[in-house]
Design an enzyme around this catalytic site. Structure first.
Site, PDB file in Angstrom:
ATOM      1  N   THR A 158     -18.508  34.406 -47.313  1.00  0.00           N
ATOM      2  CA  THR A 158     -17.726  34.790 -46.024  1.00  0.00           C
ATOM      3  C   THR A 158     -16.271  35.368 -46.711  1.00  0.00           C
ATOM      4  O   THR A 158     -15.775  34.607 -47.213  1.00  0.00           O
ATOM      5  CB  THR A 158     -17.819  33.847 -45.027  1.00  0.00           C
ATOM      6  N   ASP A 165     -20.677  29.613 -41.789  1.00  0.00           N
ATOM      7  CA  ASP A 165     -21.364  28.468 -41.068  1.00  0.00           C
ATOM      8  C   ASP A 165     -22.433  28.697 -40.136  1.00  0.00           C
ATOM      9  O   ASP A 165     -23.145  27.668 -40.121  1.00  0.00           O
ATOM     10  CB  ASP A 165     -19.845  28.074 -40.055  1.00  0.00           C
ATOM     11  N   ARG A 209     -28.418  39.386 -37.996  1.00  0.00           N
ATOM     12  CA  ARG A 209     -28.417  38.205 -37.052  1.00  0.00           C
ATOM     13  C   ARG A 209     -29.752  37.763 -36.617  1.00  0.00           C
ATOM     14  O   ARG A 209     -30.668  38.427 -36.342  1.00  0.00           O
ATOM     15  CB  ARG A 209     -27.555  38.417 -35.923  1.00  0.00           C
ATOM     16  N   ASP A 219     -13.932  35.343 -44.599  1.00  0.00           N
ATOM     17  CA  ASP A 219     -12.880  34.507 -43.752  1.00  0.00           C
ATOM     18  C   ASP A 219     -12.480  33.208 -44.392  1.00  0.00           C
ATOM     19  O   ASP A 219     -11.268  32.782 -44.158  1.00  0.00           O
ATOM     20  CB  ASP A 219     -13.394  34.201 -42.555  1.00  0.00           C
ATOM     21  N   ARG A 266     -11.584  35.656 -36.958  1.00  0.00           N
ATOM     22  CA  ARG A 266     -11.644  35.278 -35.513  1.00  0.00           C
ATOM     23  C   ARG A 266     -11.211  34.003 -35.037  1.00  0.00           C
ATOM     24  O   ARG A 266     -10.465  33.697 -34.026  1.00  0.00           O
ATOM     25  CB  ARG A 266     -13.120  35.455 -34.750  1.00  0.00           C
ATOM     26  N   ASP A 293     -13.524  30.282 -44.447  1.00  0.00           N
ATOM     27  CA  ASP A 293     -13.431  29.232 -43.319  1.00  0.00           C
ATOM     28  C   ASP A 293     -14.269  28.504 -43.519  1.00  0.00           C
ATOM     29  O   ASP A 293     -14.744  27.559 -42.568  1.00  0.00           O
ATOM     30  CB  ASP A 293     -13.508  30.184 -41.956  1.00  0.00           C
ATOM     31  N   GLY A 331     -22.475  37.871 -41.744  1.00  0.00           N
ATOM     32  CA  GLY A 331     -21.721  38.951 -42.081  1.00  0.00           C
ATOM     33  C   GLY A 331     -21.941  38.950 -43.760  1.00  0.00           C
ATOM     34  O   GLY A 331     -21.683  38.048 -44.352  1.00  0.00           O
TER      35      GLY A 331
END
Length: 319
Positions: free
Chosen positions: A125, A103, A72, A127, A171, A129, A11
């Protein structure tokens, strides 16, 4: 090392362009040729690679998204796909690769390193994360986008005396929801890393209503569940007029904040330094405002966590 490559994968996030710019200019500063791989690992397999110059990354530090595009690539998860990618790298004489992404992108970098091709991961990213770094590139920009939305929605919530449920991205990680909820004064924050009690949420809304509170803001990370379904439950149980806003991909775009531009510049340049030192299989980050690097295998085996003290604080401040 005389030639290195750079790609963005997964992303997109604001600040990726700033990171690409830093990689390119840091490499050229050290008289190293730099090649851009377009469309992530899919472009690597296809050989969509070109040499980059100083001017190739001019006027992009303030732009969201990624100049190198992203995609992707399920094929890269196979040994055959990775071997095709390495063939392309060898074809262009590229000796090391900077991978900017999350990741999933790190996993690709790890696999290439295991094949004997040195890679360094840069955390890009929204996120936030990725373990081993306090912040990822794009998180601050996405956070401010969400806060801006919360502020605007609160104006309408106040005017119409409504409860609003705002669904944000995340997510598997609740950082956006937690930080935005705390900064935006949300009454309730729901994140994947913490259980919640629906009855307690309903009771808090009712108690607030009884003391004269006319509106409420609830932030829910997408990993917890559907904001629409959650809003329907709230309205059914409380009889309060409830609306839902799903912010979606608006959180991914936009001009990066100063914090993200600086972070991306520092991390991108540091990734090049590691490759020039012959240190592949690493990923870079920032901890306590200092640049750090870790074994990429170690980071992928580490579970992401949120600051539970911040989560407790959000509850204490929203009584």
């Amino acid at each position: 090392m005389k030639r290195i490559g750079v790609l963005t994968s997964g992303g997109d996030s604001p600040g990726m362009n700033a990171a690409v710019r830093a990689v390119v200019r840091k490499a050229i500063y050290h008289d190293v040729e730099i090649y851009g791989v377009y469309n992530g690992y899919a472009g690597l397999i296809a050989g969509n690679i070109e040499k980059l110059e100083l001017g190739s990354v001019g006027d992009i530090i303030h732009r969201g998204g990624t100049k190198l595009f992203t995609a992707r690539c399920p094929e890269f998860k196979t040994v055959e796909g990775r071997e095709k990618g390495i063939e392309q790298l060898k074809k262009f004489g590229i000796e090391g690769l900077v991978v900017i992404g999350g990741d999933g992108s790190y996993m690709g970098a790890k696999k290439l390193t295991e094949h004997g091709f040195p890679c360094v991961g840069v955390p890009g990213t929204i996120d936030n994360d990725i373990p081993g770094t306090d912040f990822t590139i794009g998180f601050d920009t996405a956070l401010n986008t969400v806060i801006d939305a919360i502020d605007k929605i609160r104006d309408t919530a106040t005017s119409h005396e409504r409860t609003y449920v705002i669904e944000v991205m995340g997510r598997h990680a609740g950082d956006i929801a937690l930080w935005a909820g705390l900064a935006g004064g949300a009454e309730t924050i729901l994140i994947p890393e913490a259980d919640y009690d629906m009855e307690d949420i309903i009771d808090r809304l009712k108690r607030g209503h009884e003391r004269g509170k006319k509106h409420s803001i609830i932030i829910i990370a997408e990993g917890v569940g559907s904001g629409v379904e959650f809003g329907e439950k709230i309205e059914k149980e409380t009889q309060f007029e409830t609306r839902v806003s799903v912010l979606g991909h608006i959180q991914r775009g936009g001009s990066p904040t100063a914090a993200d531009r600086v972070l991306a510049s520092r991390l991108g340049a540091y990734a090049v330094e590691l490759l020039l030192e012959g240190r592949g299989g690493r990923c870079v980050g920032i901890q306590n405002n200092k640049l750090v690097d870790h074994d990429i295998l170690e980071i992928l085996d580490t579970e992401h966590t949120v600051d539970q003290s911040m989560y407790r604080l959000s509850k204490e401040l929203s009584i």
